[in-house]
Each structure stands twice: as structure tokens, then as C-alpha cells.
Design a protein around this motif. Structure first.
Motif, PDB file in Angstrom:
ATOM      1  N   ASP A 125      29.953 -30.372  12.842  1.00 46.76           N
ATOM      2  CA  ASP A 125      30.496 -29.228  13.567  1.00 46.76           C
ATOM      3  C   ASP A 125      29.602 -27.992  13.456  1.00 46.76           C
ATOM      4  O   ASP A 125      29.855 -26.986  14.120  1.00 46.76           O
ATOM      5  CB  ASP A 125      31.896 -28.895  13.040  1.00 46.76           C
ATOM      6  CG  ASP A 125      32.880 -30.029  13.264  1.00 46.76           C
ATOM      7  OD1 ASP A 125      32.780 -30.693  14.313  1.00 46.76           O
ATOM      8  OD2 ASP A 125      33.734 -30.265  12.388  1.00 46.76           O
ATOM      9  N   ALA A 126      28.585 -28.060  12.610  1.00 46.07           N
ATOM     10  CA  ALA A 126      27.677 -26.928  12.431  1.00 46.07           C
ATOM     11  C   ALA A 126      26.513 -27.037  13.411  1.00 46.07           C
ATOM     12  O   ALA A 126      26.321 -28.055  14.082  1.00 46.07           O
ATOM     13  CB  ALA A 126      27.158 -26.899  10.999  1.00 46.07           C
ATOM     14  N   ASP A 127      25.732 -25.984  13.502  1.00 46.78           N
ATOM     15  CA  ASP A 127      24.515 -26.017  14.308  1.00 46.78           C
ATOM     16  C   ASP A 127      23.461 -26.798  13.516  1.00 46.78           C
ATOM     17  O   ASP A 127      22.976 -26.341  12.487  1.00 46.78           O
ATOM     18  CB  ASP A 127      24.028 -24.601  14.596  1.00 46.78           C
ATOM     19  CG  ASP A 127      22.778 -24.571  15.477  1.00 46.78           C
ATOM     20  OD1 ASP A 127      22.261 -25.662  15.803  1.00 46.78           O
ATOM     21  OD2 ASP A 127      22.322 -23.464  15.818  1.00 46.78           O
ATOM     22  N   LEU A 128      23.113 -27.971  14.011  1.00 48.15           N
ATOM     23  CA  LEU A 128      22.218 -28.866  13.288  1.00 48.15           C
ATOM     24  C   LEU A 128      20.756 -28.737  13.715  1.00 48.15           C
ATOM     25  O   LEU A 128      19.900 -29.462  13.213  1.00 48.15           O
ATOM     26  CB  LEU A 128      22.672 -30.317  13.491  1.00 48.15           C
ATOM     27  CG  LEU A 128      24.060 -30.682  12.957  1.00 48.15           C
ATOM     28  CD1 LEU A 128      24.451 -32.083  13.436  1.00 48.15           C
ATOM     29  CD2 LEU A 128      24.096 -30.603  11.444  1.00 48.15           C
ATOM     30  N   PHE A 132      17.511 -30.554  12.000  1.00 49.17           N
ATOM     31  CA  PHE A 132      16.798 -31.648  12.661  1.00 49.17           C
ATOM     32  C   PHE A 132      15.311 -31.329  12.812  1.00 49.17           C
ATOM     33  O   PHE A 132      14.490 -32.242  12.842  1.00 49.17           O
ATOM     34  CB  PHE A 132      17.452 -31.971  14.002  1.00 49.17           C
ATOM     35  CG  PHE A 132      18.444 -33.104  13.902  1.00 49.17           C
ATOM     36  CD1 PHE A 132      18.151 -34.352  14.409  1.00 49.17           C
ATOM     37  CD2 PHE A 132      19.654 -32.910  13.250  1.00 49.17           C
ATOM     38  CE1 PHE A 132      19.049 -35.399  14.283  1.00 49.17           C
ATOM     39  CE2 PHE A 132      20.566 -33.956  13.122  1.00 49.17           C
ATOM     40  CZ  PHE A 132      20.262 -35.212  13.632  1.00 49.17           C
ATOM     41  N   HIS A 133      14.981 -30.073  12.900  1.00 48.77           N
ATOM     42  CA  HIS A 133      13.560 -29.713  12.882  1.00 48.77           C
ATOM     43  C   HIS A 133      12.954 -30.118  11.542  1.00 48.77           C
ATOM     44  O   HIS A 133      11.864 -30.720  11.496  1.00 48.77           O
ATOM     45  CB  HIS A 133      13.409 -28.206  13.119  1.00 48.77           C
ATOM     46  CG  HIS A 133      11.999 -27.748  13.318  1.00 48.77           C
ATOM     47  ND1 HIS A 133      11.134 -27.502  12.254  1.00 48.77           N
ATOM     48  CD2 HIS A 133      11.271 -27.502  14.437  1.00 48.77           C
ATOM     49  CE1 HIS A 133       9.966 -27.127  12.722  1.00 48.77           C
ATOM     50  NE2 HIS A 133      10.016 -27.116  14.049  1.00 48.77           N
ATOM     51  N   ALA A 134      13.656 -29.809  10.458  1.00 47.12           N
ATOM     52  CA  ALA A 134      13.179 -30.210   9.125  1.00 47.12           C
ATOM     53  C   ALA A 134      13.168 -31.725   8.987  1.00 47.12           C
ATOM     54  O   ALA A 134      12.239 -32.299   8.388  1.00 47.12           O
ATOM     55  CB  ALA A 134      14.066 -29.582   8.049  1.00 47.12           C
ATOM     56  N   LEU A 135      14.176 -32.393   9.542  1.00 47.15           N
ATOM     57  CA  LEU A 135      14.241 -33.853   9.450  1.00 47.15           C
ATOM     58  C   LEU A 135      13.107 -34.504  10.238  1.00 47.15           C
ATOM     59  O   LEU A 135      12.576 -35.549   9.836  1.00 47.15           O
ATOM     60  CB  LEU A 135      15.593 -34.357   9.959  1.00 47.15           C
ATOM     61  CG  LEU A 135      15.870 -35.841   9.785  1.00 47.15           C
ATOM     62  CD1 LEU A 135      15.836 -36.234   8.310  1.00 47.15           C
ATOM     63  CD2 LEU A 135      17.220 -36.212  10.402  1.00 47.15           C
ATOM     64  N   ILE A 259      23.019 -33.466  21.760  1.00 48.81           N
ATOM     65  CA  ILE A 259      22.001 -34.415  21.301  1.00 48.81           C
ATOM     66  C   ILE A 259      20.617 -34.115  21.886  1.00 48.81           C
ATOM     67  O   ILE A 259      19.609 -34.189  21.165  1.00 48.81           O
ATOM     68  CB  ILE A 259      22.435 -35.863  21.599  1.00 48.81           C
ATOM     69  CG1 ILE A 259      23.655 -36.233  20.739  1.00 48.81           C
ATOM     70  CG2 ILE A 259      21.286 -36.840  21.343  1.00 48.81           C
ATOM     71  CD1 ILE A 259      23.471 -36.050  19.251  1.00 48.81           C
ATOM     72  N   PRO A 260      20.476 -33.767  23.179  1.00 51.10           N
ATOM     73  CA  PRO A 260      19.132 -33.423  23.674  1.00 51.10           C
ATOM     74  C   PRO A 260      18.476 -32.290  22.888  1.00 51.10           C
ATOM     75  O   PRO A 260      17.259 -32.320  22.648  1.00 51.10           O
ATOM     76  CB  PRO A 260      19.385 -33.033  25.123  1.00 51.10           C
ATOM     77  CG  PRO A 260      20.603 -33.816  25.515  1.00 51.10           C
ATOM     78  CD  PRO A 260      21.467 -33.809  24.281  1.00 51.10           C
ATOM     79  N   ALA A 261      19.275 -31.302  22.465  1.00 48.67           N
ATOM     80  CA  ALA A 261      18.711 -30.205  21.678  1.00 48.67           C
ATOM     81  C   ALA A 261      18.265 -30.701  20.301  1.00 48.67           C
ATOM     82  O   ALA A 261      17.226 -30.264  19.783  1.00 48.67           O
ATOM     83  CB  ALA A 261      19.740 -29.082  21.528  1.00 48.67           C
ATOM     84  N   LEU A 262      19.029 -31.612  19.703  1.00 50.27           N
ATOM     85  CA  LEU A 262      18.632 -32.165  18.409  1.00 50.27           C
ATOM     86  C   LEU A 262      17.375 -33.020  18.548  1.00 50.27           C
ATOM     87  O   LEU A 262      16.507 -33.006  17.667  1.00 50.27           O
ATOM     88  CB  LEU A 262      19.768 -32.998  17.811  1.00 50.27           C
ATOM     89  CG  LEU A 262      21.063 -32.260  17.469  1.00 50.27           C
ATOM     90  CD1 LEU A 262      21.998 -33.179  16.704  1.00 50.27           C
ATOM     91  CD2 LEU A 262      20.787 -30.995  16.671  1.00 50.27           C
ATOM     92  N   GLN A 263      17.283 -33.745  19.650  1.00 44.91           N
ATOM     93  CA  GLN A 263      16.076 -34.550  19.868  1.00 44.91           C
ATOM     94  C   GLN A 263      14.852 -33.652  19.985  1.00 44.91           C
ATOM     95  O   GLN A 263      13.805 -33.936  19.381  1.00 44.91           O
ATOM     96  CB  GLN A 263      16.217 -35.402  21.131  1.00 44.91           C
ATOM     97  CG  GLN A 263      14.954 -36.198  21.431  1.00 44.91           C
ATOM     98  CD  GLN A 263      15.094 -37.095  22.651  1.00 44.91           C
ATOM     99  OE1 GLN A 263      16.088 -37.806  22.781  1.00 44.91           O
ATOM    100  NE2 GLN A 263      14.108 -37.070  23.554  1.00 44.91           N
TER     101      GLN A 263
END
Length: 331
Positions: A125-128, A132-135, A259-263
Motif C-alpha cells: 500500500d506504500a509508494d514502492l 524498486f529503484h534500489a531493488l 506496475i509500469p511505474a515499478l518496472q
């Protein structure tokens, strides 16, 4: 809990883990308490005499051989030694070696120990995005390591390909047994499975794109504390496509609009460490669909697990919806 994951079953595993604390030099006063259970069970062992804490992982039977478990620990040790990723240390036993076991249900359960790592699982529920940049950067370091690491003699881990994920020899079961799958839904998933097979065959398994991967970088296997992003649970690590590590990271979230933003964040983070050709970036949605269908098969073959019971037939319905969207986009 009901069925296989009843309180009585978990207590049996806890007592088995408790019986082995001395192998790692902990005192008889050590308290062992459940942390998580999915297929393996992990317990926190706290020794009030030594002021020590460690995590004991009780392996499920019939999945990994002893050599595969030892290989996992060897890889983790090298990753730690070279500062590739922050992950708990595999702890040796007092008498040497890393694997103990206790008798259970006519067989035995193998147990390994890790140092305790503090932190919290990221919330969906948080801004990931930042995480994901770190991941992405962590994933790039892992992949760079595996491209150059000389695996020791006897190193063995499972291979994750279409054949072993969705094909004739699946590690996690058959998606055709998915909970609540209708004939129309099965036809859609059959089409997407065949499409994935063709795409992956064309993409290939060259050393630039296929090697040793974590294979389960989902939120449950990440620990955040301050600026540190720790990675745990290499139990599913094996030989697979590097891009699959992104797909695993969004497990159970594949339908979310962000999901596109996380990608993009993962890709940007990756490229701060290593090159990611456009061809490989373009394959990420394929790996997401592959992972989603694999998880659908896992739920079907592990319907007694708390995760499968929570997700139920709704996850199957969602997989069919995503498969239809994937095929439409492909057309």
C-alpha cells in the motif's frame, strides 16, 4: 489453522527445531517461536543466556536435495563476502557443516540457520517506486556476480525454464489444476502458455540473459530498515532468465495499475549498475506473465497453504484476465 498447517503440525516442527538448537551452540533455555510458514517453516531462536538470536529454517521434504541446500548457502556466502547484497549469514554448526535434521513423519526435515536481520517487509500500500529503484540495482549486482562467479565443484540448483515451470516437468505443479478454472479460462491459459513457450525459445538462454538468479525477490523476501534494503530467502534460487527477477518482485501484485511505474524504476535502478539492453527490457512483461501462470500452478498444487486459501479462485480469475490482456497486446 486447518489441514496440513494446523497448530499441531507447526508445533511438531517447532519442537524439532528446538531439539537442534544445541548444534548451533545455543543453550537449553533457548526459546523457539514461529516467524513464517509457507512451505518451509522459519523460526526465531532466542537464547537468553547468550543474548543471541538466529533464524532456523525447517525445509519441506521432497523439494531440495542436501547438495542443493549446500549450494544455496555457498552462493550466499560468496555474495556476502563480495558485498553484493545485504543478506543474513548462513551460520555453521559447532561441529562443522551447516545442515542438521530431525526425524519427522517417517522421514526427516533438514534445518539450516541464519543470522537474524531486522527490518520490515515493504507494504504494497506504500509508494514502492524508490524501493524498486534500489531493488533494480541489487538485481544488477546479483546478475553481474553470477556472470563471472566460478561455481565450485558439485554446485547444483534447479533450472527455471518453460519446461520446468509450465511444461512437462513443472517444479510447482500444473496450472491446469488451478482453483476454479473454467473450460473457457483453460483455453485462454493454454494459448498464453504456448505463446510464452515460443517467446522464450526465441529469446534463448545465452549467458548474457540466463544464469543464477534469486527467483523470488517478492516483497515478503525483502527487509527494509532506514536506507537499507535487505534480501532474504534464497530457497528458490536457481538458473533462470535475469529478467525473471523483476517478475518475481511483483508477485501477487501483477494486476495493480502502478506496475509500469515499478518496472521503470527497477529498470532505471538496474542501469545505474549494469547495462540492460532494450531487447531484455522488452521481455519483462513476458516474464511477468510467466511468473503469474507459475504462481497459479503453485496455488493449485499447494491449496492447503494459508496463501493459497487466502487468494482462492479469485487469483485464477485474475490470471485469465491478465492472459487475455497479454494476448491482446501481443496481437
Amino acid at each position: 489453522m486447518a489441514g496440513l498447517y494446523s497448530d499441531a503440525f507447526i508445533e511438531t516442527l517447532r519442537q524439532g527445531a528446538q531439539s537442534l538448537v544445541g548444534a548451533w551452540g545455543l543453550s537449553p533455555r533457548t526459546e523457539v517461536a514461529l516467524l513464517t510458514i509457507s512451505e518451509n517453516a522459519t523460526f526465531l531462536a532466542t537464547d537468553p543466556e547468550r543474548g543471541a538470536r538466529m533464524v532456523l529454517r525447517v525445509h519441506r521434504p521432497g523439494y531440495h536435495t542436501r547438495a542443493e541446500i549446500e549450494s544455496e548457502l555457498v552462493w550466499i556466502a560468496d555474495l556476502r563476502a563480495k558485498g553484493v547484497v545485504e543478506t543474513p549469514e548462513p551460520l555453521p554448526m559447532v561441529g562443522g557443516g551447516h545442515i542438521a535434521s530431525f526425524d519427522h513423519d517417517g522421514g526427516h526435515r533438514e534445518v539450516v540457520a541464519f543470522s537474524f536481520m531486522s527490518g520490515a517487509e515493504p507494504s504494497p500500500d506504500a509508494d514502492l517506486t524508490e524501493g524498486f529503484h534500489a531493488l533494480g540495482a541489487i538485481s544488477a549486482r546479483l546478475h553481474d556476480h553470477t556472470r563471472t562467479w566460478a561455481q565450485p565443484p558439485g554446485f547444483i540448483r534447479k533450472t527455471w525454464t518453460w519446461d520446468t515451470m509450465l511444461g512437462p516437468t513443472p517444479h510447482w505443479g500444473d496450472w491446469r489444476a488451478a482453483l476454479g478454472l473454467t473450460p473457457d479460462g483453460a483455453a485462454v491459459l493454454e494459448r498464453v502458455s504456448n505463446d510464452l513457450r515460443a517467446r522464450l525459445a526465441a529469446y534463448g538462454t545465452g549467458p548474457d540473459r540466463f544464469g543464477l538468479v534469486h527467483a523470488d525477490l517478492r516483497l515478503a523476501n525483502l527487509l527494509v530498515e532506514g536506507d537499507r534494503l535487505g534480501v532474504i530467502d534464497f530457497d528458490d534460487c536457481g538458473f533462470g532468465w535475469f529478467g525473471y527477477d523483476f517478475a518475481a518482485a511483483i508477485s501477487f501484485l501483477e494486476h495493480e495499475p502502478y506496475i509500469p511505474a515499478l518496472q521503470q524504476a527497477w529498470v532505471d535502478g538496474y542501469r545505474t549498475v549494469a547495462a540492460l539492453p532494450e531487447e531484455e527490457e522488452a521481455m519483462l512483461p513476458t516474464f511477468v506473465m510467466l511468473r503469474r501462470l507459475l504462481l497459479t500452478a503453485w496455488i493449485a498444487s499447494h491449496s492447503e497453504t494459508p496463501t493459497a486459501q487466502e487468494l482462492g479462485t479469485g487469483y485464477t480469475d485474475g490470471t485469465v484476465m491478465l492472459a487475455e490482456r497479454f494476448l491482446e497486446t501481443a496481437r
